[in-house]
Design a protein around this motif. Structure first.
Motif, PDB file in Angstrom:
ATOM      1  N   VAL A   1       0.823  -1.211   0.000  1.00  0.00           N
ATOM      2  CA  VAL A   1       0.000   0.000   0.000  1.00  0.00           C
ATOM      3  C   VAL A   1       0.857   1.261   0.000  1.00  0.00           C
ATOM      4  O   VAL A   1       0.558   2.224  -0.715  1.00  0.00           O
ATOM      5  CB  VAL A   1      -0.966   0.003   1.205  1.00  0.00           C
ATOM      6  N   THR A   2       1.918   1.270   0.777  1.00  0.00           N
ATOM      7  CA  THR A   2       2.753   2.478   0.866  1.00  0.00           C
ATOM      8  C   THR A   2       3.415   2.820  -0.466  1.00  0.00           C
ATOM      9  O   THR A   2       3.750   3.982  -0.703  1.00  0.00           O
ATOM     10  CB  THR A   2       3.832   2.325   1.953  1.00  0.00           C
ATOM     11  N   GLU A   3       3.603   1.830  -1.331  1.00  0.00           N
ATOM     12  CA  GLU A   3       4.191   2.100  -2.643  1.00  0.00           C
ATOM     13  C   GLU A   3       3.192   2.763  -3.588  1.00  0.00           C
ATOM     14  O   GLU A   3       3.578   3.520  -4.471  1.00  0.00           O
ATOM     15  CB  GLU A   3       4.734   0.810  -3.255  1.00  0.00           C
ATOM     16  N   ILE A   4       1.912   2.500  -3.391  1.00  0.00           N
ATOM     17  CA  ILE A   4       0.890   3.104  -4.239  1.00  0.00           C
ATOM     18  C   ILE A   4       0.575   4.522  -3.781  1.00  0.00           C
ATOM     19  O   ILE A   4       0.258   5.391  -4.580  1.00  0.00           O
ATOM     20  CB  ILE A   4      -0.396   2.261  -4.217  1.00  0.00           C
ATOM     21  N   TYR A   5       0.664   4.736  -2.473  1.00  0.00           N
ATOM     22  CA  TYR A   5       0.337   6.034  -1.889  1.00  0.00           C
ATOM     23  C   TYR A   5       1.540   6.609  -1.151  1.00  0.00           C
ATOM     24  O   TYR A   5       1.524   6.757   0.070  1.00  0.00           O
ATOM     25  CB  TYR A   5      -0.855   5.895  -0.926  1.00  0.00           C
ATOM     26  N   PRO A   6       2.596   6.960  -1.874  1.00  0.00           N
ATOM     27  CA  PRO A   6       3.798   7.462  -1.207  1.00  0.00           C
ATOM     28  C   PRO A   6       3.598   8.810  -0.503  1.00  0.00           C
ATOM     29  O   PRO A   6       4.365   9.161   0.388  1.00  0.00           O
ATOM     30  CB  PRO A   6       4.816   7.579  -2.339  1.00  0.00           C
ATOM     31  N   ASN A   7       2.564   9.553  -0.898  1.00  0.00           N
ATOM     32  CA  ASN A   7       2.312  10.855  -0.288  1.00  0.00           C
ATOM     33  C   ASN A   7       1.435  10.779   0.961  1.00  0.00           C
ATOM     34  O   ASN A   7       1.184  11.798   1.592  1.00  0.00           O
ATOM     35  CB  ASN A   7       1.675  11.807  -1.304  1.00  0.00           C
ATOM     36  N   LYS A   8       0.986   9.591   1.307  1.00  0.00           N
ATOM     37  CA  LYS A   8       0.164   9.420   2.503  1.00  0.00           C
ATOM     38  C   LYS A   8       1.065   9.062   3.679  1.00  0.00           C
ATOM     39  O   LYS A   8       2.017   8.288   3.535  1.00  0.00           O
ATOM     40  CB  LYS A   8      -0.871   8.302   2.315  1.00  0.00           C
ATOM     41  N   ALA A   9       0.756   9.614   4.824  1.00  0.00           N
ATOM     42  CA  ALA A   9       1.503   9.288   6.041  1.00  0.00           C
ATOM     43  C   ALA A   9       1.190   7.847   6.440  1.00  0.00           C
ATOM     44  O   ALA A   9       0.098   7.338   6.158  1.00  0.00           O
ATOM     45  CB  ALA A   9       1.111  10.236   7.167  1.00  0.00           C
ATOM     46  N   LEU A  10       2.136   7.208   7.082  1.00  0.00           N
ATOM     47  CA  LEU A  10       1.952   5.823   7.515  1.00  0.00           C
ATOM     48  C   LEU A  10       0.715   5.691   8.402  1.00  0.00           C
ATOM     49  O   LEU A  10      -0.032   4.721   8.303  1.00  0.00           O
ATOM     50  CB  LEU A  10       3.202   5.326   8.246  1.00  0.00           C
ATOM     51  N   GLN A  11       0.462   6.686   9.228  1.00  0.00           N
ATOM     52  CA  GLN A  11      -0.715   6.659  10.096  1.00  0.00           C
ATOM     53  C   GLN A  11      -2.004   6.663   9.264  1.00  0.00           C
ATOM     54  O   GLN A  11      -2.950   5.945   9.587  1.00  0.00           O
ATOM     55  CB  GLN A  11      -0.707   7.850  11.056  1.00  0.00           C
ATOM     56  N   GLN A  12      -2.043   7.448   8.186  1.00  0.00           N
ATOM     57  CA  GLN A  12      -3.223   7.470   7.318  1.00  0.00           C
ATOM     58  C   GLN A  12      -3.446   6.108   6.673  1.00  0.00           C
ATOM     59  O   GLN A  12      -4.582   5.644   6.566  1.00  0.00           O
ATOM     60  CB  GLN A  12      -3.054   8.516   6.217  1.00  0.00           C
ATOM     61  N   ILE A  13      -2.373   5.475   6.254  1.00  0.00           N
ATOM     62  CA  ILE A  13      -2.475   4.157   5.627  1.00  0.00           C
ATOM     63  C   ILE A  13      -2.934   3.130   6.652  1.00  0.00           C
ATOM     64  O   ILE A  13      -3.828   2.315   6.375  1.00  0.00           O
ATOM     65  CB  ILE A  13      -1.136   3.770   4.969  1.00  0.00           C
ATOM     66  N   ASP A  14      -2.349   3.160   7.836  1.00  0.00           N
ATOM     67  CA  ASP A  14      -2.759   2.227   8.892  1.00  0.00           C
ATOM     68  C   ASP A  14      -4.231   2.400   9.243  1.00  0.00           C
ATOM     69  O   ASP A  14      -4.952   1.416   9.443  1.00  0.00           O
ATOM     70  CB  ASP A  14      -1.899   2.400  10.145  1.00  0.00           C
ATOM     71  N   GLU A  15      -4.683   3.653   9.336  1.00  0.00           N
ATOM     72  CA  GLU A  15      -6.092   3.922   9.634  1.00  0.00           C
ATOM     73  C   GLU A  15      -7.000   3.416   8.517  1.00  0.00           C
ATOM     74  O   GLU A  15      -8.070   2.856   8.783  1.00  0.00           O
ATOM     75  CB  GLU A  15      -6.315   5.410   9.877  1.00  0.00           C
ATOM     76  N   ALA A  16      -6.592   3.594   7.277  1.00  0.00           N
ATOM     77  CA  ALA A  16      -7.388   3.121   6.144  1.00  0.00           C
ATOM     78  C   ALA A  16      -7.466   1.600   6.144  1.00  0.00           C
ATOM     79  O   ALA A  16      -8.548   1.029   5.913  1.00  0.00           O
ATOM     80  CB  ALA A  16      -6.797   3.626   4.829  1.00  0.00           C
ATOM     81  N   ILE A  17      -6.363   0.933   6.423  1.00  0.00           N
ATOM     82  CA  ILE A  17      -6.368  -0.529   6.488  1.00  0.00           C
ATOM     83  C   ILE A  17      -7.280  -0.994   7.626  1.00  0.00           C
ATOM     84  O   ILE A  17      -8.056  -1.947   7.466  1.00  0.00           O
ATOM     85  CB  ILE A  17      -4.938  -1.077   6.639  1.00  0.00           C
ATOM     86  N   ALA A  18      -7.233  -0.316   8.765  1.00  0.00           N
ATOM     87  CA  ALA A  18      -8.108  -0.671   9.886  1.00  0.00           C
ATOM     88  C   ALA A  18      -9.577  -0.483   9.498  1.00  0.00           C
ATOM     89  O   ALA A  18     -10.429  -1.310   9.848  1.00  0.00           O
ATOM     90  CB  ALA A  18      -7.759   0.169  11.111  1.00  0.00           C
ATOM     91  N   ARG A  19      -9.883   0.570   8.755  1.00  0.00           N
ATOM     92  CA  ARG A  19     -11.267   0.806   8.312  1.00  0.00           C
ATOM     93  C   ARG A  19     -11.720  -0.268   7.336  1.00  0.00           C
ATOM     94  O   ARG A  19     -12.865  -0.713   7.386  1.00  0.00           O
ATOM     95  CB  ARG A  19     -11.393   2.194   7.687  1.00  0.00           C
ATOM     96  N   VAL A  20     -10.824  -0.698   6.454  1.00  0.00           N
ATOM     97  CA  VAL A  20     -11.151  -1.768   5.509  1.00  0.00           C
ATOM     98  C   VAL A  20     -11.416  -3.065   6.276  1.00  0.00           C
ATOM     99  O   VAL A  20     -12.376  -3.788   5.977  1.00  0.00           O
ATOM    100  CB  VAL A  20     -10.019  -1.951   4.473  1.00  0.00           C
ATOM    101  N   ARG A  21     -10.607  -3.347   7.266  1.00  0.00           N
ATOM    102  CA  ARG A  21     -10.809  -4.572   8.050  1.00  0.00           C
ATOM    103  C   ARG A  21     -12.123  -4.532   8.822  1.00  0.00           C
ATOM    104  O   ARG A  21     -12.819  -5.535   8.931  1.00  0.00           O
ATOM    105  CB  ARG A  21      -9.615  -4.806   8.966  1.00  0.00           C
ATOM    106  N   ARG A  22     -12.469  -3.356   9.345  1.00  0.00           N
ATOM    107  CA  ARG A  22     -13.745  -3.224  10.050  1.00  0.00           C
ATOM    108  C   ARG A  22     -14.898  -3.414   9.065  1.00  0.00           C
ATOM    109  O   ARG A  22     -15.902  -4.063   9.383  1.00  0.00           O
ATOM    110  CB  ARG A  22     -13.851  -1.863  10.730  1.00  0.00           C
ATOM    111  N   LEU A  23     -14.778  -2.831   7.880  1.00  0.00           N
ATOM    112  CA  LEU A  23     -15.806  -3.014   6.855  1.00  0.00           C
ATOM    113  C   LEU A  23     -15.993  -4.494   6.558  1.00  0.00           C
ATOM    114  O   LEU A  23     -17.118  -4.986   6.483  1.00  0.00           O
ATOM    115  CB  LEU A  23     -15.423  -2.241   5.594  1.00  0.00           C
ATOM    116  N   ASN A  24     -14.904  -5.211   6.382  1.00  0.00           N
ATOM    117  CA  ASN A  24     -14.979  -6.653   6.122  1.00  0.00           C
ATOM    118  C   ASN A  24     -15.655  -7.388   7.274  1.00  0.00           C
ATOM    119  O   ASN A  24     -16.499  -8.266   7.056  1.00  0.00           O
ATOM    120  CB  ASN A  24     -13.587  -7.226   5.867  1.00  0.00           C
TER     121      ASN A  24
END
Length: 131
Positions: free
Chosen positions: A54-77
């Motif tokens: 994920v970090t390679e696709i979104y290099p301009n996103k902070a690691l915290q933003q990516i972690d939060e997005a992954i957590a939201r995806v997992r909650r959605l699932n």
């Protein structure tokens, strides 16, 4: 490849395209969905595909933003699995769980909501067939 079909190793390019062209949350969902599909690859298969980072696709996103997005995806699932379980059991709270799924997981596209529910039904069907 239809968006409602299960992801496949050959869908890597499709997942990358959707992730890079779409909204951030939907893109993270697609990456996580694709990466999860790699778990189902049989050992010794001829696939040389690797997980998408994920970090390679979104290099301009902070690691915290990516972690939060992954957590939201997992909650959605997780919420989709709860909804599908209720739907398959024909529980009276099924409709309330569907509304809760959408309410508690804002920011995704309708395609993502459709995909996550489709994937949850497919996972439940697989589990039922293995019993």
């Amino acid at each position: 490849m239809s968006d409602l079909q299960p992801p496949s190793v050959t869908g890597r390019d499709h997942a990358l395209k959707i992730a890079s062209e779409g909204e951030f949350l939907d893109g993270v969902f697609r990456v996580e969905r694709y990466n999860h599909s790699l778990v189902d690859i049989t050992p010794g298969s001829s696939s040389s595909s690797a997980p998408i980072i994920v970090t390679e696709i979104y290099p301009n996103k902070a690691l915290q933003q990516i972690d939060e997005a992954i957590a939201r995806v997992r909650r959605l699932n997780q919420d989709a699995r709860a909804y599908v379980s209720a739907a398959l059991d024909k529980r009276p709270d099924c409709e309330a769980l569907e509304r809760k799924l959408l309410h508690d997981n804002p920011g995704f596209s309708q395609v993502t909501y459709d995909l996550v529910i489709n994937d949850a039904f497919a996972a439940q069907s697989t589990q039922l067939a293995q019993r």
